[in-house]
Enzyme design. Structure first.
Site, PDB file in Angstrom:
ATOM      1  N   ASP A  33       0.835  -1.213   0.000  1.00  0.00           N
ATOM      2  CA  ASP A  33       0.000   0.000   0.000  1.00  0.00           C
ATOM      3  C   ASP A  33       0.866   1.257   0.000  1.00  0.00           C
ATOM      4  OD1 ASP A  33      -2.267   1.532   0.058  1.00  0.00           O
ATOM      5  OD2 ASP A  33      -2.701   1.193   2.179  1.00  0.00           O
ATOM      6  N   HIS A  50       2.542   3.292  -8.981  1.00  0.00           N
ATOM      7  CA  HIS A  50       2.354   1.851  -9.186  1.00  0.00           C
ATOM      8  C   HIS A  50       3.557   1.265  -9.944  1.00  0.00           C
ATOM      9  CE1 HIS A  50      -1.544   2.035  -7.473  1.00  0.00           C
ATOM     10  NE2 HIS A  50      -2.117   2.680  -8.461  1.00  0.00           N
ATOM     11  N   SER A  79     -10.601  -7.254  -5.332  1.00  0.00           N
ATOM     12  CA  SER A  79     -11.929  -7.256  -5.964  1.00  0.00           C
ATOM     13  C   SER A  79     -12.541  -5.866  -5.927  1.00  0.00           C
ATOM     14  CB  SER A  79     -12.873  -8.203  -5.216  1.00  0.00           C
ATOM     15  OG  SER A  79     -12.263  -9.423  -4.975  1.00  0.00           O
ATOM     16  N   LEU A 144      11.251 -20.357  -4.306  1.00  0.00           N
ATOM     17  CA  LEU A 144      10.208 -19.477  -3.763  1.00  0.00           C
ATOM     18  C   LEU A 144       8.888 -19.649  -4.518  1.00  0.00           C
ATOM     19  CD1 LEU A 144       9.521 -16.852  -1.980  1.00  0.00           C
ATOM     20  CD2 LEU A 144       9.918 -15.599  -4.103  1.00  0.00           C
ATOM     21  N   ARG A 207      -5.335  -1.865   8.593  1.00  0.00           N
ATOM     22  CA  ARG A 207      -6.480  -2.697   8.203  1.00  0.00           C
ATOM     23  C   ARG A 207      -5.961  -3.902   7.421  1.00  0.00           C
ATOM     24  NH1 ARG A 207      -7.847   2.392   6.538  1.00  0.00           N
ATOM     25  NH2 ARG A 207      -7.116   2.052   4.409  1.00  0.00           N
TER      26      ARG A 207
HETATM   27  C1  FPP Z   1      -2.026   0.282  -3.178  1.00  0.00           C
HETATM   28  O1  FPP Z   1      -1.551   1.592  -3.341  1.00  0.00           O
HETATM   29  C2  FPP Z   1      -1.582  -0.563  -4.243  1.00  0.00           C
HETATM   30  C3  FPP Z   1      -2.390  -1.140  -5.176  1.00  0.00           C
HETATM   31  C4  FPP Z   1      -3.848  -0.964  -5.232  1.00  0.00           C
HETATM   32  C5  FPP Z   1      -1.861  -1.970  -6.215  1.00  0.00           C
HETATM   33  C6  FPP Z   1      -0.572  -2.679  -5.887  1.00  0.00           C
HETATM   34  C7  FPP Z   1       0.133  -2.775  -7.144  1.00  0.00           C
HETATM   35  C8  FPP Z   1       1.466  -2.741  -7.309  1.00  0.00           C
HETATM   36  C9  FPP Z   1       2.458  -2.738  -6.226  1.00  0.00           C
HETATM   37  C10 FPP Z   1       2.021  -2.662  -8.649  1.00  0.00           C
HETATM   38  C11 FPP Z   1       1.401  -3.599  -9.558  1.00  0.00           C
HETATM   39  C12 FPP Z   1       1.954  -4.955  -9.405  1.00  0.00           C
HETATM   40  C13 FPP Z   1       1.541  -5.892 -10.212  1.00  0.00           C
HETATM   41  C14 FPP Z   1       2.160  -7.244 -10.201  1.00  0.00           C
HETATM   42  C15 FPP Z   1       0.437  -5.568 -11.110  1.00  0.00           C
HETATM   43  P1  FPP Z   1      -2.626   2.742  -3.387  1.00  0.00           P
HETATM   44  O2  FPP Z   1      -2.833   3.110  -4.813  1.00  0.00           O
HETATM   45  O3  FPP Z   1      -3.871   2.340  -2.655  1.00  0.00           O
HETATM   46  O4  FPP Z   1      -1.870   3.876  -2.627  1.00  0.00           O
HETATM   47  P2  FPP Z   1      -2.541   5.043  -1.774  1.00  0.00           P
HETATM   48  O5  FPP Z   1      -3.318   4.392  -0.661  1.00  0.00           O
HETATM   49  O6  FPP Z   1      -1.365   5.814  -1.276  1.00  0.00           O
HETATM   50  O7  FPP Z   1      -3.404   5.818  -2.717  1.00  0.00           O
END
Ligand code: FPP
Length: 264
Positions: A33, A50, A79, A144, A207
């Protein structure tokens, strides 16, 4: 040079991380996150966060191999993430595809087995075959196990398991009185995997957000303020050190330093 880099380069290992090696988690699960906040702090588009998140994932996989972790599960798309702006959703789909296309050969060469948990239905056309290919190519690998939670939701997984149990009972394949925790776990995506010992969430949020609610019943949780794109070797080792200091009792009285596999 940070402490983490020093260790990575073969420098002195601190006393606390020596403890971590003796009591290391077999299965680490991570809620990655903070990508959006990382980008906002730099006035960059969220997708750049990302993109840097994928780099952190790549780094973490290498570190997990190096540290002898057997299973690494990462929450890549929930989801509930479909409710994000359409550009962000398609950006995340693109990053997943690029990750698999660019990294599959190296992961395979490093003996990594890829597993994907989550609903395959409803994914854009070319994603499901790509995920299946990554699983097929690496199926025989013994290093792994990288579990990618994609289009994953814990409640949805539990509901699907309950439905499968009901169907087995209705069809006469299962006696309702034989339903126990093992029968339930055997119908989850994670049926043949050990439960996570350690769940890490980055970015300071406290959470679990529908991530492995059944499987993490006895997991230790470590919450770190580090935003996911900044998650490095030192941050992973700090979480492992924290885990090593915890006393796990699994509802009993004495500390237990190994995890019972719940799946049949
Ligand atoms: C949360 O950050 C992260 C996600 C919803 C996606 C996690 C994805 C990656 C680490 C990269 C993609 C990896 C693959 C393999 C596709 P957030 O956007 O909720 O951050 P914020 O809470 O600061 O807005």
């Amino acid at each position: 040079m940070s402490d983490g880099e020093n260790r990575e380069a073969g420098g002195a290992v601190s006393e606390s991380s020596a403890v971590a090696r003796e009591n290391a988690p077999r299965h680490v699960a991570i809620i990655m996150d903070g990508n959006g906040r990382w980008a906002a702090q730099r006035k960059l588009p969220r997708l750049e966060g990302h993109r840097r998140g994928v780099e952190a994932l790549r780094r973490t996989v290498r570190n997990a191999i190096d540290l002898g972790i057997a299973y690494l599960t990462v929450y890549s798309f929930s989801s509930e993430n479909w409710s994000r702006p359409v550009d962000e959703v398609s950006g995340l789909m693109f990053l997943l595809k690029r990750f698999i296309r660019n990294d599959l050969a190296e992961l395979h060469a490093n003996n990594v087995r890829i597993r994907v948990i989550g609903a395959r239905e409803g994914l854009p056309g070319d994603i499901a075959p790509l995920l299946a290919e990554a699983e097929d190519v690496t199926r025989a690998n013994t290093g792994l196990v990288l579990v990618i939670a994609f289009n994953y939701g814990g409640r949805q997984e539990i509901v699907a398991a309950a439905r499968a149990l009901a169907q087995d009972v209705a069809a006469g394949r299962l006696d309702a009185n034989a339903i126990d925790a093992d029968a339930f776990a055997a119908r989850l995506y994670t049926a043949d995997m050990p439960d996570p010992d350690l769940v890490i969430r980055t970015s300071g949020e406290l959470r679990i957000s529908n991530f492995l609610p059944w499987q993490s019943a006895y997991a230790e949780f470590v919450f770190t303020p580090t935003l996911w794109p900044d998650f490095d070797r030192a941050a992973l080792e700090a979480a492992l050190d924290e885990f090593a200091r915890r006393e796990r009792r699994f509802g009993g009285v004495d500390a237990v330093h190994h995890v019972k596999k719940t799946a049949s």
